[in-house]
Design an enzyme around this catalytic site. Structure first.
Site: not given
Length: 575
Positions: A258, A362, A440
């Site tokens: 990520h 996450h 995100h």
């Protein structure tokens, strides 16, 4: 008297004693410089270097001519530093399988100016085949390009294949099974033409652990180079594919994915996991996407943020209402509409769950705030939080449910007049305000705001009656850190509905050069069968969301493959 000639075999030229250039038979040179080296560093096939051929240049300018009547020229200046680094003129932005026309003008160290044209023939794009492919490379369908945006270039951080039998599997959890070729990491222009891509054959290996993982988190940094990380390593390279460095993650840390960002202090913030983490119950596990480390320019770890000790890893308010068909790279089209089930004794590993050793946090983006030396982290399964170097939570941007001792840090939504909105348990009355859900890229902007790509899964702590009622959006907030309030000032995407909805991945970035929001709905159409997914590059005025400047629809290569992010690339920064 016979003229002595020294042969320069690589350039195909010879230089006489009086400085006159001769041509070696069988190796003709195109211009007064040396040979053209295509794909000079073996990983970026649509780049080249025009060798200096022994000459000394002070500066240069490159124009890669557009293909056809509507083709986009790529123009950039080249500094002496780049000429010396590459021992030649760097060429970026070639078309694949095409006889490219490249115009170069340069100034010799003697002060003399030259202008030449080179022809560079490139090979077709080489990719990796996979099951259920419908095309060999993503196809870009250009919907709109406004005047003044024709020269935009977008780097697309491409598809990810899921776990396979050759991948790494940790004991006691972890996310090490993700092992994918960087098959579709490329730059598209506004005509939908590929102008750069990474060869998929030099970033993956089944025997070497450092080669395993998924390349994610590209950023073009201040000097134009790219930083990115991949599983058990991280690297920095320039647009020609020259690796500045490539390093293993420091011992004790595993499974990057990520995000990696550079700070103004020349350090790197990297999202990792911790190997052999000691839980409060005495068990040792490999954690999942819940640590940040800061490494200096030499690779030394100078700081660590452990989210298990900063936040509550047992908070499940959002996790239990998520659609289990799409959690990060875990894509299961047969589970659409099924919500995640939390089992207290679930195995450790890359599964949505609670407590260290499972995917409870996450973290998918990092923003560094230099004003107070803090981090702003997007945690898909929790919310967006700001944390200081002292590991104290400064604020939380998320639905007010399940935060326990941190509830006082949750930002209070207000309207344009500063009045508190009527919001409870993820829902607000009589307002357009909404929190970002499974978001995100919560990043800061140059105008003092925070933008986030609100994917929209679990919106309002629930699943809608029908999947096609979901939507994603780009959203901008003004945060008052003194009063712990948040005001929504801009949004785009809600009106696009299901067709623009991305259950996972995606990005938004404010572009100060043109005052736009550059959004990438990276997994749109993921379950829109019989079509493959169709991500959207959408650049919109930051002041008027109705004013779309650029829109490109990308037709993916195979079903259930998400893209990750996209960003504007500027070759002028790089050379």
């Amino acid at each position: 008297m016979a003229m002595a000639i020294t042969t320069a075999l690589l350039s195909g030229t010879a230089i006489a004693e009086n400085g006159i250039k001769a041509t070696v038979k069988g190796l003709p040179s195109q211009g007064e410089l040396g040979m053209v080296y295509i794909n000079p560093y073996n990983i970026a096939p649509l780049t080249a270097v025009i060798d200096l051929g022994g000459k000394r240049l002070a500066s240069a300018k490159v124009t890669v001519k557009g293909k056809g009547k509507k083709g986009v020229d790529i123009n950039y200046d080249v500094e002496r530093k780049s000429l010396l680094t590459h021992n030649g003129i760097p060429v970026f932005g070639l078309y694949a399988n095409h006889m490219n026309i490249v115009e170069v003008s340069y100034k010799l160290s003697t002060g003399e100016n030259k202008k030449e044209t080179y022809k560079i023939l490139t090979q077709p794009i080489m990719t990796v085949a996979m099951d259920r492919m419908e095309r060999t490379f993503p196809e870009m369908e250009v919907k709109k390009v406004a005047k003044g945006f024709e020269d935009r270039l977008y780097l697309v951080n491409g598809n990810h294949r899921g776990p396979d039998s050759r991948s790494l599997t940790w004991t006691n959890g972890g996310a090490g099974e993700w092992n994918a070729m960087p098959s579709y990491h490329y730059v598209t222009d506004t005509q939908g033409e590929v102008r750069w891509y990474l060869s998929p054959f030099h970033f993956n290996g089944d025997e070497d652990i450092s080669m395993k993982g998924v390349m994610m988190g590209y950023h073009q940094v201040e000097n134009g180079e790219l930083i990115v990380a991949k599983g058990q390593s991280y690297l920095r390279m320039d647009l020609l594919g020259r690796k500045v460095f490539e390093r293993r993650l420091p011992r004790g840390y595993i499974d990057h994915s990520h995000e990696i960002v550079q700070t103004p202090h020349d350090t790197y913030l990297i999202r990792v996991a911790k190997k052999n983490y000691l839980r409060p119950d005495g068990q040792r596990v490999n954690t999942v996407r819940d640590h940040i480390i800061e490494v200096d320019e030499y690779g030394n770890v100078v700081e660590e943020w452990d989210m298990n000790s900063i936040l509550n890893p047992n908070r499940s308010s959002l996790i239990t209402v998520l659609d289990s068909s799409a959690v990060c790279l875990n894509i299961d089209e047969n589970a659409q509409g099924e919500m995640v089930e939390i089992e207290p004794d679930a195995p450790f590993g890359d599964i949505a769950g609670i407590a260290p050793g499972r995917n409870w946090a996450h973290i998918n983006s990092i923003a560094y705030d230099p004003s107070d030396d803090s981090l702003i982290l997007s945690l898909r399964h929790q919310g967006t939080v700001k944390i200081g170097r002292d590991k104290e939570v400064k604020w939380i941007l998320a639905g007010n449910l399940g935060w326990g001792d941190l509830e006082s840090k949750v930002l209070t939504p207000i309207d344009n007049k500063g009045r508190k909105l009527d919001c409870h348990e993820g829902k607000c009355k009589d307002t357009d305000f909404d929190w970002p859900w499974t978001q995100h890229t919560s990043w800061l902007t140059d105008r003092g705001t925070l933008v986030s790509f609100d994917n929209g899964d679990g919106r309002g702590f629930e699943q809608p009656a029908l999947p096609n009622m979901k939507y994603s959006r780009g959203v901008e907030y003004v945060i008052d850190e003194d009063n712990l309030t948040v005001k929504q000032v801009w949004e785009y995407g809600k009106e696009r509905g299901w067709d623009w909805y991305s259950p996972v991945t995606s990005s938004i970035r404010y572009m100060a050069d043109k005052e736009t929001m550059m959004m990438f709905s990276g997994s749109a159409g993921l379950f829109k069968r019989p079509e493959v997914s169709h991500p959207w590059i959408t650049e919109v005025s930051a002041d008027d969301k109705r004013d779309v400047k650029v829109e490109i629809k990308i037709h993916n290569v195979a079903p259930t493959l998400p893209f990750y992010r996209a960003q504007v690339i500027n070759p002028d920064l790089a050379f």
